[in-house]
Design a protein around this motif. Sequence first.
Motif, PDB file in Angstrom:
ATOM      1  N   ARG A  62       0.839  -1.213   0.000  1.00  0.00           N
ATOM      2  CA  ARG A  62       0.000   0.000   0.000  1.00  0.00           C
ATOM      3  C   ARG A  62       0.871   1.258   0.000  1.00  0.00           C
ATOM      4  NH1 ARG A  62      -2.636  -3.311   3.472  1.00  0.00           N
ATOM      5  NH2 ARG A  62      -1.961  -2.209   5.338  1.00  0.00           N
ATOM      6  N   ALA A  63       1.967   1.227   0.742  1.00  0.00           N
ATOM      7  CA  ALA A  63       2.867   2.393   0.780  1.00  0.00           C
ATOM      8  C   ALA A  63       3.489   2.632  -0.597  1.00  0.00           C
ATOM      9  CB  ALA A  63       3.951   2.178   1.831  1.00  0.00           C
ATOM     10  N   ALA A  64       3.873   1.565  -1.284  1.00  0.00           N
ATOM     11  CA  ALA A  64       4.440   1.705  -2.625  1.00  0.00           C
ATOM     12  C   ALA A  64       3.404   2.286  -3.587  1.00  0.00           C
ATOM     13  CB  ALA A  64       4.946   0.362  -3.132  1.00  0.00           C
ATOM     14  N   GLU A  65       2.152   1.854  -3.464  1.00  0.00           N
ATOM     15  CA  GLU A  65       1.082   2.387  -4.317  1.00  0.00           C
ATOM     16  C   GLU A  65       0.864   3.872  -4.040  1.00  0.00           C
ATOM     17  OE1 GLU A  65      -2.204  -0.175  -3.414  1.00  0.00           O
ATOM     18  OE2 GLU A  65      -1.345  -1.868  -4.543  1.00  0.00           O
ATOM     19  N   GLU A  66       0.836   4.250  -2.750  1.00  0.00           N
ATOM     20  CA  GLU A  66       0.672   5.665  -2.393  1.00  0.00           C
ATOM     21  C   GLU A  66       1.854   6.488  -2.883  1.00  0.00           C
ATOM     22  OE1 GLU A  66      -0.431   6.808   1.612  1.00  0.00           O
ATOM     23  OE2 GLU A  66      -1.321   4.816   1.906  1.00  0.00           O
ATOM     24  N   ALA A  67       3.055   5.959  -2.695  1.00  0.00           N
ATOM     25  CA  ALA A  67       4.259   6.691  -3.085  1.00  0.00           C
ATOM     26  C   ALA A  67       4.296   6.918  -4.598  1.00  0.00           C
ATOM     27  CB  ALA A  67       5.508   5.953  -2.624  1.00  0.00           C
ATOM     28  N   ALA A  68       3.770   5.988  -5.369  1.00  0.00           N
ATOM     29  CA  ALA A  68       3.760   6.153  -6.826  1.00  0.00           C
ATOM     30  C   ALA A  68       2.985   7.401  -7.226  1.00  0.00           C
ATOM     31  CB  ALA A  68       3.164   4.908  -7.484  1.00  0.00           C
ATOM     32  N   ASP A  69       1.935   7.732  -6.487  1.00  0.00           N
ATOM     33  CA  ASP A  69       1.174   8.955  -6.759  1.00  0.00           C
ATOM     34  C   ASP A  69       1.839  10.177  -6.125  1.00  0.00           C
ATOM     35  OD1 ASP A  69      -0.775   7.558  -8.174  1.00  0.00           O
ATOM     36  OD2 ASP A  69      -1.989   7.198  -6.378  1.00  0.00           O
ATOM     37  N   LEU A  70       2.294  10.023  -4.894  1.00  0.00           N
ATOM     38  CA  LEU A  70       2.824  11.161  -4.141  1.00  0.00           C
ATOM     39  C   LEU A  70       4.200  11.639  -4.630  1.00  0.00           C
ATOM     40  CD1 LEU A  70       1.782  10.036  -0.561  1.00  0.00           C
ATOM     41  CD2 LEU A  70       0.841  11.955  -1.872  1.00  0.00           C
ATOM     42  N   ILE A  71       4.936  10.794  -5.295  1.00  0.00           N
ATOM     43  CA  ILE A  71       6.299  11.146  -5.719  1.00  0.00           C
ATOM     44  C   ILE A  71       6.304  12.381  -6.624  1.00  0.00           C
ATOM     45  CG2 ILE A  71       6.423   9.681  -7.786  1.00  0.00           C
ATOM     46  CD1 ILE A  71       9.202  10.063  -5.190  1.00  0.00           C
ATOM     47  N   HIS A  72       5.156  12.698  -7.219  1.00  0.00           N
ATOM     48  CA  HIS A  72       5.054  13.863  -8.102  1.00  0.00           C
ATOM     49  C   HIS A  72       4.679  15.138  -7.339  1.00  0.00           C
ATOM     50  CE1 HIS A  72       5.557  11.083 -11.368  1.00  0.00           C
ATOM     51  NE2 HIS A  72       4.559  10.358 -10.900  1.00  0.00           N
ATOM     52  N   ASP A  73       4.471  15.024  -6.032  1.00  0.00           N
ATOM     53  CA  ASP A  73       4.113  16.174  -5.201  1.00  0.00           C
ATOM     54  C   ASP A  73       5.392  16.697  -4.533  1.00  0.00           C
ATOM     55  OD1 ASP A  73       3.338  17.903  -3.145  1.00  0.00           O
ATOM     56  OD2 ASP A  73       1.596  16.708  -2.587  1.00  0.00           O
ATOM     57  N   PRO A  74       5.891  17.873  -4.959  1.00  0.00           N
ATOM     58  CA  PRO A  74       7.148  18.396  -4.406  1.00  0.00           C
ATOM     59  C   PRO A  74       7.115  18.576  -2.885  1.00  0.00           C
ATOM     60  CG  PRO A  74       6.454  19.707  -6.295  1.00  0.00           C
ATOM     61  CD  PRO A  74       5.337  18.748  -5.986  1.00  0.00           C
ATOM     62  N   PHE A  75       5.950  18.932  -2.341  1.00  0.00           N
ATOM     63  CA  PHE A  75       5.837  19.117  -0.893  1.00  0.00           C
ATOM     64  C   PHE A  75       6.026  17.784  -0.173  1.00  0.00           C
ATOM     65  CE2 PHE A  75       3.101  19.737   2.981  1.00  0.00           C
ATOM     66  CZ  PHE A  75       3.972  20.604   3.625  1.00  0.00           C
ATOM     67  N   TRP A  76       5.417  16.738  -0.697  1.00  0.00           N
ATOM     68  CA  TRP A  76       5.576  15.402  -0.098  1.00  0.00           C
ATOM     69  C   TRP A  76       7.044  14.975  -0.149  1.00  0.00           C
ATOM     70  CZ3 TRP A  76       6.927  10.426  -1.898  1.00  0.00           C
ATOM     71  CH2 TRP A  76       6.700   9.398  -0.974  1.00  0.00           C
ATOM     72  N   ARG A 112       1.026  17.645   9.290  1.00  0.00           N
ATOM     73  CA  ARG A 112      -0.405  17.984   9.320  1.00  0.00           C
ATOM     74  C   ARG A 112      -1.097  17.531   8.037  1.00  0.00           C
ATOM     75  NH1 ARG A 112       0.341  23.635  12.397  1.00  0.00           N
ATOM     76  NH2 ARG A 112      -0.046  22.833  14.481  1.00  0.00           N
ATOM     77  N   ARG A 113      -0.394  17.622   6.933  1.00  0.00           N
ATOM     78  CA  ARG A 113      -1.001  17.235   5.653  1.00  0.00           C
ATOM     79  C   ARG A 113      -0.984  15.727   5.427  1.00  0.00           C
ATOM     80  NH1 ARG A 113       0.663  19.467  -0.285  1.00  0.00           N
ATOM     81  NH2 ARG A 113      -0.545  17.960  -1.475  1.00  0.00           N
ATOM     82  N   PHE A 114       0.118  15.079   5.767  1.00  0.00           N
ATOM     83  CA  PHE A 114       0.268  13.665   5.422  1.00  0.00           C
ATOM     84  C   PHE A 114       0.276  12.724   6.628  1.00  0.00           C
ATOM     85  CE2 PHE A 114       2.405  15.947   1.934  1.00  0.00           C
ATOM     86  CZ  PHE A 114       1.629  15.498   0.879  1.00  0.00           C
ATOM     87  N   GLY A 115       0.275  13.259   7.839  1.00  0.00           N
ATOM     88  CA  GLY A 115       0.467  12.420   9.013  1.00  0.00           C
ATOM     89  C   GLY A 115      -0.768  11.852   9.656  1.00  0.00           C
ATOM     90  N   GLY A 116      -1.929  12.289   9.283  1.00  0.00           N
ATOM     91  CA  GLY A 116      -3.126  11.768   9.909  1.00  0.00           C
ATOM     92  C   GLY A 116      -3.835  12.829  10.717  1.00  0.00           C
TER      93      GLY A 116
END
Length: 143
Positions: A62-76, A112-116
């Motif tokens: 699941r983390a790999a799937e999320e990271a595949a989308d988030l890797i394009h977000d410079p803030f992440w 705050r944005r990604f931590g829950g």
Amino acid sequence: MSYGEIMVHIEVQKTTLATWCRDIALTREQQTSIMARTGSRASIPRDTNRRRRHEIDGIQRRAAEEAADLIHDPFWVAGVVLYWAEGAKTRNHLSMANSDPAALRLFIAWLRRFGGPALEFVIQLHLHEGNDEAAARAHWQRI
């Protein structure tokens, strides 16, 4: 070989041996061979951590799937890099040690944005002997 048979050749605790061998899956033929030699199923190494490994595999997938989308977000990416460089993971919380106000603000905003949803922040001030605690507290309260 069973753990007992291996331990005849290598002086090691059974728990250590089980950890070393945890990813080994015996075939039916190997299990039958051990039972024939030892006369017991108890001598056959068991996969006692299978459920936990399955759970970890799911988390990693699941983390790999999320990271595949988030890797394009410079803030992440910035938050991950900052955490990787300056962060620490302990039993119950994420932490970061840094004295750069911009880095601390970024880390807090990232959490705050990604931590829950229910994050609590605890700030600790580490001073050296001779530092002015009142001035340090006032400085960080302003920041």
